[in-house]
Design a protein around this motif. Structure first.
Motif, PDB file in Angstrom:
ATOM      1  N   UNK A  34      55.598  31.643  -8.507  1.00 17.25           N
ATOM      2  CA  UNK A  34      56.754  30.774  -8.763  1.00 17.25           C
ATOM      3  C   UNK A  34      57.984  31.366  -8.076  1.00 17.25           C
ATOM      4  N   UNK A  35      58.514  30.661  -7.081  1.00 12.75           N
ATOM      5  CA  UNK A  35      59.773  31.061  -6.456  1.00 12.75           C
ATOM      6  C   UNK A  35      60.912  30.309  -7.145  1.00 12.75           C
ATOM      7  N   UNK A  36      62.105  30.914  -7.130  1.00 13.81           N
ATOM      8  CA  UNK A  36      63.251  30.339  -7.822  1.00 13.81           C
ATOM      9  C   UNK A  36      64.436  30.230  -6.871  1.00 13.81           C
ATOM     10  N   UNK A  37      65.134  29.094  -6.915  1.00 11.55           N
ATOM     11  CA  UNK A  37      66.363  28.892  -6.138  1.00 11.55           C
ATOM     12  C   UNK A  37      67.420  28.307  -7.059  1.00 11.55           C
ATOM     13  N   UNK A  38      68.665  28.790  -6.901  1.00  7.08           N
ATOM     14  CA  UNK A  38      69.756  28.317  -7.752  1.00  7.08           C
ATOM     15  C   UNK A  38      70.578  27.226  -7.074  1.00  7.08           C
ATOM     16  N   UNK A  39      70.490  27.137  -5.743  1.00  2.00           N
ATOM     17  CA  UNK A  39      71.266  26.168  -4.972  1.00  2.00           C
ATOM     18  C   UNK A  39      70.368  25.461  -3.968  1.00  2.00           C
ATOM     19  N   UNK A  40      70.818  24.309  -3.523  1.00  2.00           N
ATOM     20  CA  UNK A  40      70.046  23.536  -2.551  1.00  2.00           C
ATOM     21  C   UNK A  40      69.852  24.310  -1.255  1.00  2.00           C
ATOM     22  N   UNK A  41      70.900  25.016  -0.824  1.00  3.89           N
ATOM     23  CA  UNK A  41      70.828  25.739   0.456  1.00  3.89           C
ATOM     24  C   UNK A  41      69.764  26.834   0.427  1.00  3.89           C
ATOM     25  N   UNK A  42      69.707  27.587  -0.679  1.00  2.83           N
ATOM     26  CA  UNK A  42      68.689  28.638  -0.774  1.00  2.83           C
ATOM     27  C   UNK A  42      67.296  28.035  -0.923  1.00  2.83           C
ATOM     28  N   UNK A  43      67.214  26.862  -1.560  1.00  4.69           N
ATOM     29  CA  UNK A  43      65.926  26.174  -1.683  1.00  4.69           C
ATOM     30  C   UNK A  43      65.408  25.750  -0.318  1.00  4.69           C
ATOM     31  N   UNK A  44      66.310  25.272   0.531  1.00  4.48           N
ATOM     32  CA  UNK A  44      65.922  24.839   1.878  1.00  4.48           C
ATOM     33  C   UNK A  44      65.322  25.998   2.663  1.00  4.48           C
ATOM     34  N   UNK A  45      65.924  27.175   2.546  1.00  8.09           N
ATOM     35  CA  UNK A  45      65.395  28.359   3.246  1.00  8.09           C
ATOM     36  C   UNK A  45      63.991  28.695   2.759  1.00  8.09           C
ATOM     37  N   UNK A  46      63.782  28.643   1.444  1.00  9.49           N
ATOM     38  CA  UNK A  46      62.455  28.921   0.903  1.00  9.49           C
ATOM     39  C   UNK A  46      61.441  27.866   1.354  1.00  9.49           C
ATOM     40  N   UNK A  47      61.852  26.601   1.340  1.00 11.07           N
ATOM     41  CA  UNK A  47      60.952  25.522   1.753  1.00 11.07           C
ATOM     42  C   UNK A  47      60.636  25.588   3.240  1.00 11.07           C
ATOM     43  N   UNK A  48      61.584  26.112   4.017  1.00 17.28           N
ATOM     44  CA  UNK A  48      61.372  26.247   5.449  1.00 17.28           C
ATOM     45  C   UNK A  48      60.321  27.319   5.762  1.00 17.28           C
ATOM     46  N   UNK A  49      60.234  28.311   4.905  1.00 18.38           N
ATOM     47  CA  UNK A  49      59.373  29.461   5.189  1.00 18.38           C
ATOM     48  C   UNK A  49      58.117  29.534   4.328  1.00 18.38           C
ATOM     49  N   UNK A  50      57.964  28.602   3.395  1.00 17.78           N
ATOM     50  CA  UNK A  50      56.810  28.636   2.496  1.00 17.78           C
ATOM     51  C   UNK A  50      56.260  27.234   2.276  1.00 17.78           C
ATOM     52  N   UNK A  51      55.015  27.194   1.807  1.00 17.19           N
ATOM     53  CA  UNK A  51      54.382  25.928   1.458  1.00 17.19           C
ATOM     54  C   UNK A  51      54.146  25.916  -0.053  1.00 17.19           C
ATOM     55  N   UNK A  52      54.536  24.806  -0.704  1.00 18.91           N
ATOM     56  CA  UNK A  52      54.434  24.725  -2.154  1.00 18.91           C
ATOM     57  C   UNK A  52      53.617  23.510  -2.575  1.00 18.91           C
ATOM     58  N   UNK A  53      52.855  23.698  -3.648  1.00 18.11           N
ATOM     59  CA  UNK A  53      52.129  22.573  -4.239  1.00 18.11           C
ATOM     60  C   UNK A  53      53.037  21.767  -5.151  1.00 18.11           C
ATOM     61  N   UNK A  54      54.017  22.459  -5.780  1.00 17.80           N
ATOM     62  CA  UNK A  54      54.922  21.807  -6.720  1.00 17.80           C
ATOM     63  C   UNK A  54      56.362  22.211  -6.439  1.00 17.80           C
ATOM     64  N   UNK A  55      57.240  21.214  -6.348  1.00 18.34           N
ATOM     65  CA  UNK A  55      58.687  21.455  -6.288  1.00 18.34           C
ATOM     66  C   UNK A  55      59.279  20.825  -7.542  1.00 18.34           C
ATOM     67  N   UNK A  56      59.835  21.649  -8.409  1.00 20.25           N
ATOM     68  CA  UNK A  56      60.486  21.175  -9.633  1.00 20.25           C
ATOM     69  C   UNK A  56      61.979  21.383  -9.459  1.00 20.25           C
ATOM     70  N   UNK A  57      62.706  20.289  -9.238  1.00 18.27           N
ATOM     71  CA  UNK A  57      64.126  20.393  -8.877  1.00 18.27           C
ATOM     72  C   UNK A  57      65.010  19.605  -9.828  1.00 18.27           C
ATOM     73  N   UNK A  58      66.092  20.236 -10.261  1.00 16.05           N
ATOM     74  CA  UNK A  58      67.093  19.534 -11.061  1.00 16.05           C
ATOM     75  C   UNK A  58      67.896  18.604 -10.154  1.00 16.05           C
ATOM     76  N   UNK A  59      68.405  17.514 -10.731  1.00 15.48           N
ATOM     77  CA  UNK A  59      69.248  16.598  -9.957  1.00 15.48           C
ATOM     78  C   UNK A  59      70.643  17.172  -9.758  1.00 15.48           C
ATOM     79  N   UNK A  60      71.212  17.734 -10.818  1.00 14.60           N
ATOM     80  CA  UNK A  60      72.554  18.332 -10.728  1.00 14.60           C
ATOM     81  C   UNK A  60      72.427  19.811 -10.387  1.00 14.60           C
TER      82      UNK A  60
END
Length: 397
Positions: A34-60
């Motif tokens: 389980x990787x964790x991101x607090x902001x959209x920008x850091x999430x983008x970096x993780x998504x750019x470099x990794x492959x995930x089966x599940x993305x659980x993202x808050x709207x706000x």
């Protein structure tokens, strides 16, 4: 049953308490990675470099991009495949807003507060359906639309309860293949059966692509009347009106859309371009100023946004005295476009041109001459094309 221990997840949540709670839930389900991101920008970096089966993202997600903008960006940039599952976490008041995005839909929504049991049931259902649609999504990820249609038909035979989802895929694939009559047939059949908004939207799009503008307009307006937060319908209605040379009406439609969903950079850009064409420089400046703000850390970031903002201010300066804020905004955007103009001759030339126009319109001959001289120097150094001789005459150089 789905074996969660074999799945990789990313949790995107800005609130520490919610982040800790949701991570514990995923761990209890059996997730080991389980990787964790607090902001959209850091999430983008993780998504750019990794492959995930599940993305659980808050709207706000606090300041900056919200969860819907994040989803639009990662879908547009192909940072997540169709085989991944994207579950959006929303607050009660935001459901109508996120339901407005059609072209970048998450696989599902879950409303706060939710129990561990509810999240587990939702994830099991989503991941099980994703598994059943695996071959369909693999074909979509490869842009093999004919194959995706065949796989969808096979899934419908085996799992009839997925018929609606598969027909939606089939209709979208026919549009990609430019087989509009078959797309229209699929959407029409689905709308008669279930009256789902996506089928009416698909039908309207198909009519528009077939240049049946009046029919498309009627259906899009019907969709907007039934669901005022179906924002994508506003975008396509604007396209429909532009095709009929009704630009002023299209501008009004985009203004309404932005009032309901102000964070879409593409919509701000479209409104800005349309306003420039209509020589409504005040609205163009407001739209592109907002786009410049939204462009930071965005995959849609491009020099065109900054140049168009500068153009709108220059256009405004031909009609009226600029406010101090508008002059400051011009200078601020000039600094931001520098990163693009350093190695791009066309962009650098446009910047020089706009600077000279800006200062001439302000009756600031000294600054206009200085800008022209710098332009000429860049021309001699191969960094810009030749300056406009008309400026040389006006500046007595």
């Amino acid at each position: 049953m789905i074996d969660f221990s074999s799945k990789k997840a990313i949790l995107i949540e800005d609130m520490a308490e919610a982040r800790i709670l949701q991570k514990k839930m995923l761990t209890d389900f059996g997730f080991k990675s389980i990787d964790v991101a607090m902001k959209a920008e850091s999430a983008i970096e993780l998504l750019r470099n990794n492959s995930y089966d599940l993305i659980l993202s808050d709207y706000n997600l606090g300041n900056g991009k919200d969860g819907q903008q994040l989803l639009e960006e990662v879908r547009h940039s192909s940072l997540i495949p169709n085989t991944s599952t994207y579950l959006m976490v929303t607050a009660e008041t935001s459901i109508e807003m996120v339901m407005g995005a059609v072209e970048y839909q998450p696989d599902g929504y879950i409303t706060k507060p939710f129990s561990q049991a509810l999240l587990q049931r939702r994830l099991l259902k989503l991941l099980e359906n994703k598994e059943k649609l695996k071959k369909v999504n693999q074909a979509l990820d490869k842009n093999e639309y004919a194959q995706a249609i065949d796989e969808s038909k096979a899934v419908m035979k085996k799992y009839p309860f997925l018929t609606g989802k598969c027909n939606r895929v089939i209709g979208d694939c026919y549009i990609q293949l430019e087989n509009y009559p078959l797309a229209k047939k699929i959407y029409s059949q689905e709308f008669k059966k279930q009256k789902m908004p996506w089928s009416l939207f698909g039908l309207a799009k198909t009519h528009l692509l077939m240049k049946e503008y009046s029919v498309a307009e009627t259906k899009l307006k019907q969709l907007m009347l039934d669901n005022k937060f179906f924002i994508t319908a506003y975008d396509w209605l604007a396209k429909c009106l532009i095709e009929q040379n009704r630009q002023t009406e299209a501008q009004s439609v985009l203004i309404d859309a932005i009032e309901r969903s102000p964070k879409s950079i593409l919509r701000q850009i479209e409104l800005g371009k349309l306003s420039l064409d209509l020589q409504d420089f005040l609205l163009a400046e407001m739209s592109f100023r907002r786009a410049v703000f939204l462009a930071k850390h965005s995959c849609f970031n491009s020099p065109e946004i900054y140049l168009n903002h500068l153009k709108s201010i220059v256009g405004l300066s031909t009609k009226e005295e600029l406010l101090a804020r508008q002059k400051d905004s011009f200078k601020s955007t000039l600094k931001k476009v520098d990163v693009f103009s350093e190695e791009n001759v066309a962009v650098n030339t446009s910047v020089h041109d706009l600077k000279v126009q800006f200062y001439l319109n302000q009756n600031d001959t000294v600054s206009a001459k200085d800008s022209f001289i710098l332009w000429n120097e860049d021309y001699n150094n191969g960094k810009a094309t030749q300056p406009n001789s008309e400026y040389k005459e006006r500046l007595s150089l």
